[in-house]
Design a protein around this motif. Structure first.
Motif, PDB file in Angstrom:
ATOM      1  N   ALA A  30       0.828  -1.204   0.000  1.00  0.00           N
ATOM      2  CA  ALA A  30       0.000   0.000   0.000  1.00  0.00           C
ATOM      3  C   ALA A  30       0.862   1.253   0.000  1.00  0.00           C
ATOM      4  N   GLY A  31       1.947   1.247   0.784  1.00  0.00           N
ATOM      5  CA  GLY A  31       2.849   2.388   0.786  1.00  0.00           C
ATOM      6  C   GLY A  31       3.497   2.607  -0.569  1.00  0.00           C
ATOM      7  N   LEU A  32       3.915   1.519  -1.209  1.00  0.00           N
ATOM      8  CA  LEU A  32       4.521   1.614  -2.536  1.00  0.00           C
ATOM      9  C   LEU A  32       3.536   2.169  -3.559  1.00  0.00           C
ATOM     10  N   THR A  33       2.279   1.784  -3.442  1.00  0.00           N
ATOM     11  CA  THR A  33       1.271   2.210  -4.410  1.00  0.00           C
ATOM     12  C   THR A  33       0.794   3.633  -4.145  1.00  0.00           C
ATOM     13  N   ASN A  34       0.437   3.913  -2.894  1.00  0.00           N
ATOM     14  CA  ASN A  34      -0.209   5.186  -2.575  1.00  0.00           C
ATOM     15  C   ASN A  34       0.712   6.386  -2.738  1.00  0.00           C
ATOM     16  N   SER A  35       1.936   6.291  -2.246  1.00  0.00           N
ATOM     17  CA  SER A  35       2.822   7.451  -2.341  1.00  0.00           C
ATOM     18  C   SER A  35       3.228   7.734  -3.784  1.00  0.00           C
ATOM     19  N   ALA A  36       3.330   6.693  -4.607  1.00  0.00           N
ATOM     20  CA  ALA A  36       3.609   6.908  -6.025  1.00  0.00           C
ATOM     21  C   ALA A  36       2.452   7.633  -6.697  1.00  0.00           C
ATOM     22  N   PHE A  37       1.229   7.370  -6.237  1.00  0.00           N
ATOM     23  CA  PHE A  37       0.076   8.086  -6.781  1.00  0.00           C
ATOM     24  C   PHE A  37       0.187   9.584  -6.515  1.00  0.00           C
ATOM     25  N   TYR A  38       0.415   9.962  -5.263  1.00  0.00           N
ATOM     26  CA  TYR A  38       0.483  11.383  -4.924  1.00  0.00           C
ATOM     27  C   TYR A  38       1.682  12.070  -5.584  1.00  0.00           C
ATOM     28  N   ALA A  39       2.799  11.355  -5.680  1.00  0.00           N
ATOM     29  CA  ALA A  39       4.028  11.977  -6.172  1.00  0.00           C
ATOM     30  C   ALA A  39       4.104  12.037  -7.693  1.00  0.00           C
ATOM     31  N   MET A  40       3.702  10.957  -8.375  1.00  0.00           N
ATOM     32  CA  MET A  40       4.002  10.846  -9.800  1.00  0.00           C
ATOM     33  C   MET A  40       2.802  11.000 -10.727  1.00  0.00           C
ATOM     34  N   THR A  41       1.579  10.881 -10.232  1.00  0.00           N
ATOM     35  CA  THR A  41       0.421  11.049 -11.123  1.00  0.00           C
ATOM     36  C   THR A  41       0.385  12.421 -11.780  1.00  0.00           C
ATOM     37  N   PRO A  42       0.666  13.531 -11.053  1.00  0.00           N
ATOM     38  CA  PRO A  42       0.711  14.827 -11.743  1.00  0.00           C
ATOM     39  C   PRO A  42       1.740  14.874 -12.864  1.00  0.00           C
ATOM     40  N   VAL A  43       2.849  14.164 -12.693  1.00  0.00           N
ATOM     41  CA  VAL A  43       3.865  14.111 -13.751  1.00  0.00           C
ATOM     42  C   VAL A  43       3.302  13.417 -14.987  1.00  0.00           C
ATOM     43  N   VAL A  44       2.586  12.313 -14.775  1.00  0.00           N
ATOM     44  CA  VAL A  44       1.982  11.585 -15.890  1.00  0.00           C
ATOM     45  C   VAL A  44       0.985  12.467 -16.625  1.00  0.00           C
ATOM     46  N   CYS A  45       0.104  13.109 -15.877  1.00  0.00           N
ATOM     47  CA  CYS A  45      -0.939  13.949 -16.492  1.00  0.00           C
ATOM     48  C   CYS A  45      -0.317  15.099 -17.280  1.00  0.00           C
ATOM     49  N   THR A  46       0.744  15.680 -16.749  1.00  0.00           N
ATOM     50  CA  THR A  46       1.422  16.775 -17.448  1.00  0.00           C
ATOM     51  C   THR A  46       2.094  16.272 -18.723  1.00  0.00           C
ATOM     52  N   ASP A  47       2.753  15.121 -18.634  1.00  0.00           N
ATOM     53  CA  ASP A  47       3.475  14.583 -19.786  1.00  0.00           C
ATOM     54  C   ASP A  47       2.552  14.168 -20.924  1.00  0.00           C
ATOM     55  N   ILE A  48       1.322  13.743 -20.618  1.00  0.00           N
ATOM     56  CA  ILE A  48       0.398  13.337 -21.686  1.00  0.00           C
ATOM     57  C   ILE A  48      -0.434  14.502 -22.195  1.00  0.00           C
ATOM     58  N   GLY A  49      -0.175  15.703 -21.665  1.00  0.00           N
ATOM     59  CA  GLY A  49      -0.788  16.897 -22.213  1.00  0.00           C
ATOM     60  C   GLY A  49      -2.094  17.335 -21.581  1.00  0.00           C
ATOM     61  N   LEU A  50      -2.465  16.802 -20.428  1.00  0.00           N
ATOM     62  CA  LEU A  50      -3.689  17.247 -19.773  1.00  0.00           C
ATOM     63  C   LEU A  50      -3.447  18.604 -19.116  1.00  0.00           C
ATOM     64  N   PRO A  51      -4.354  19.572 -19.296  1.00  0.00           N
ATOM     65  CA  PRO A  51      -4.201  20.871 -18.631  1.00  0.00           C
ATOM     66  C   PRO A  51      -4.359  20.742 -17.127  1.00  0.00           C
ATOM     67  N   LEU A  52      -3.955  21.802 -16.421  1.00  0.00           N
ATOM     68  CA  LEU A  52      -3.947  21.760 -14.963  1.00  0.00           C
ATOM     69  C   LEU A  52      -5.338  21.507 -14.383  1.00  0.00           C
ATOM     70  N   ARG A  53      -6.354  22.074 -14.997  1.00  0.00           N
ATOM     71  CA  ARG A  53      -7.717  21.890 -14.492  1.00  0.00           C
ATOM     72  C   ARG A  53      -8.112  20.420 -14.527  1.00  0.00           C
ATOM     73  N   GLN A  54      -7.790  19.738 -15.612  1.00  0.00           N
ATOM     74  CA  GLN A  54      -8.121  18.321 -15.713  1.00  0.00           C
ATOM     75  C   GLN A  54      -7.246  17.476 -14.802  1.00  0.00           C
ATOM     76  N   LEU A  55      -5.983  17.879 -14.628  1.00  0.00           N
ATOM     77  CA  LEU A  55      -5.100  17.180 -13.699  1.00  0.00           C
ATOM     78  C   LEU A  55      -5.681  17.208 -12.289  1.00  0.00           C
ATOM     79  N   SER A  56      -6.145  18.391 -11.867  1.00  0.00           N
ATOM     80  CA  SER A  56      -6.704  18.516 -10.515  1.00  0.00           C
ATOM     81  C   SER A  56      -7.931  17.640 -10.345  1.00  0.00           C
ATOM     82  N   TRP A  57      -8.743  17.509 -11.409  1.00  0.00           N
ATOM     83  CA  TRP A  57      -9.927  16.657 -11.319  1.00  0.00           C
ATOM     84  C   TRP A  57      -9.550  15.178 -11.281  1.00  0.00           C
TER      85      TRP A  57
END
Length: 415
Positions: free
Chosen positions: A210-237
């Motif tokens: 759970a620690g391996l999964t959850n902290s990667a979500f908070y830390a790296m998901t914004p990086v993924v969303c930014t790299d695939i071109g999602l705007p900040l508003r959609q990233l926040s959602w």
């Protein structure tokens, strides 16, 4: 109960404000490094420092609280977190931000410890479960709402860092204005990591997964969303939908966990996470709707691993060891969380794809599913039938003090 909740109004308010700021700052930092084109590995290293700080805080923060009292300690922790949040906006440097992330992790743990020890001191046993549930709900709500504040300012500038700092400063108000005596920190029973692992390996492995999964979500998901071109508003959602899905699924998961063999529930959840992650990795979904649906399902499953793992360990040990066992499980979670952003960023770099994060999740949870199938036979040495299972309780990793709030630690409900 109404009087009890009224007495906790200030603490609940401080919790909500603090976690709103924390949710904003954590996602903002990841997004800011992504738009500034720092390497994925560098981003993972910087963000890992926060979880190392949390782990460090578990060994150090109680000393300050015992020396100066809860209100003064909370003031120190909140003021330091406010300063660190503002300093992030002054200069972007991996080394500088790494130090600030470590500092924020340590002070965040201290703030959790103050709030939770206060709740623990003033909660009657008969209300413990309800107070604990409200606290967990506010935790998810604060983090989820904090994601939406990303839309208030420009991620390139300093506005959002200032807003985060202001929010952290505001959480001082309800605690500083609270009347009452200083509560005492609950007595912690010593635990032995390996003895817990030998008796309840599934609980320990599940907490680490759970620690391996959850902290990667908070830390790296914004990086993924930014790299695939999602705007900040959609990233926040995307972030908000994932967190709120985890909150909404707690009751369903708890019901299933109480009615069926928890080792089976753990296997199904881990397999489902691996399947969802693997599917998103293969198709490389870049649309907002596809990501929102996928991450919503992922969040409903992801946030269930830790509480089911904790419940499984309590099935074996019983209520008399609840606090000590939960402390060991939280330590295992923290170890996984500390290395997760670095490992996840390494996989993303190795595969040269932002969707490498989903490959990382697929690898972690498929491995855990296989390990669960193997270890459940070993745990059958201690027979735990469904009717003997303790009650499920929503859990989120905060500090070791929250473990005393767990209703399973109350003597009258223990078997």
């Amino acid at each position: 109960m109404v009087n009890t909740l009224g007495a906790f109004g200030a603490l609940f308010t401080a919790t909500f404000i603090f976690l709103t700021g924390n949710g904003l700052l954590n996602t903002l930092l990841s997004s800011h490094m992504a738009v500034e084109r720092l390497s994925t590995t560098t981003t993972g290293m910087v963000l890992s420092c926060y979880y190392i700080g949390l782990l460090t805080g578990s060994f150090t923060c109680h000393r300050l609280i015992q020396r100066v009292g809860h209100i003064r300690a909370f003031t120190v922790f909140a003021a330091t977190t406010t300063a660190a949040a503002l300093l992030h906006g002054l200069h972007l440097s991996p080394w500088f931000w790494g130090v600030l992330r470590f500092l924020c992790g340590t002070t965040t743990f201290g703030m959790f410890m103050v709030i939770e020890s206060w709740l623990n001191e003033c909660t009657e046993s008969r209300y413990r479960g309800r107070v604990f549930s409200i606290y967990m709900t506010l935790t998810y709500l604060g983090i989820g709402i904090g994601q939406q504040l990303l839309n208030v300012g420009d991620v390139h500038g300093q506005t959002l860092f200032i807003i985060a700092g202001v929010i952290f400063a505001l959480c001082l108000v309800p605690v500083s204005a609270t009347e009452g005596v200083h509560p005492s920190l609950p007595e912690t029973k010593p635990y032995h990591f390996m003895s817990i692992f030998r008796k309840a390996p599934l609980g320990m492995m599940g907490s680490m997964a759970a620690g391996l999964t959850n902290s990667a979500f908070y830390a790296m998901t914004p990086v993924v969303c930014t790299d695939i071109g999602l705007p900040l508003r959609q990233l926040s959602w995307i972030m908000t939908i994932t967190v709120f899905s985890g909150l909404a699924a707690q009751w369903v998961v708890g019901t299933l966990s109480d009615r069926f063999d928890r080792t089976v529930v753990m296997t199904v959840i881990a397999t489902a996470i691996a399947a969802v992650s693997g599917f998103i990795f293969v198709i490389g979904e870049t649309s907002f709707l596809g990501m929102a649906l996928g991450m919503g399902l992922f969040g409903a499953l992801m946030f269930a691993v830790y509480p089911v793992s904790v419940a499984r360990a309590h099935d074996i040990f019983g209520g008399q060891d609840a606090v000590a066992v939960s402390a060991g499980l939280l330590f295992a979670y923290s170890i996984g969380a500390s290395v997760s952003p670095l490992l996840a960023s390494g996989v993303m770099t190795l595969l040269n794809s932002p969707f490498g994060l989903f490959a990382f999740w697929c690898l972690i949870n498929s491995t855990f599913a296989v390990v669960t199938l193997y270890l459940r036979k070993r745990e059958k040495i201690i027979i735990v039938t469904v009717k003997d299972q303790v009650a499920f309780a929503p859990m989120k990793s905060t500090s070791s003090v929250a473990l005393s709030l767990d209703p399973r630690s109350s003597p009258e409900i223990n078997r």
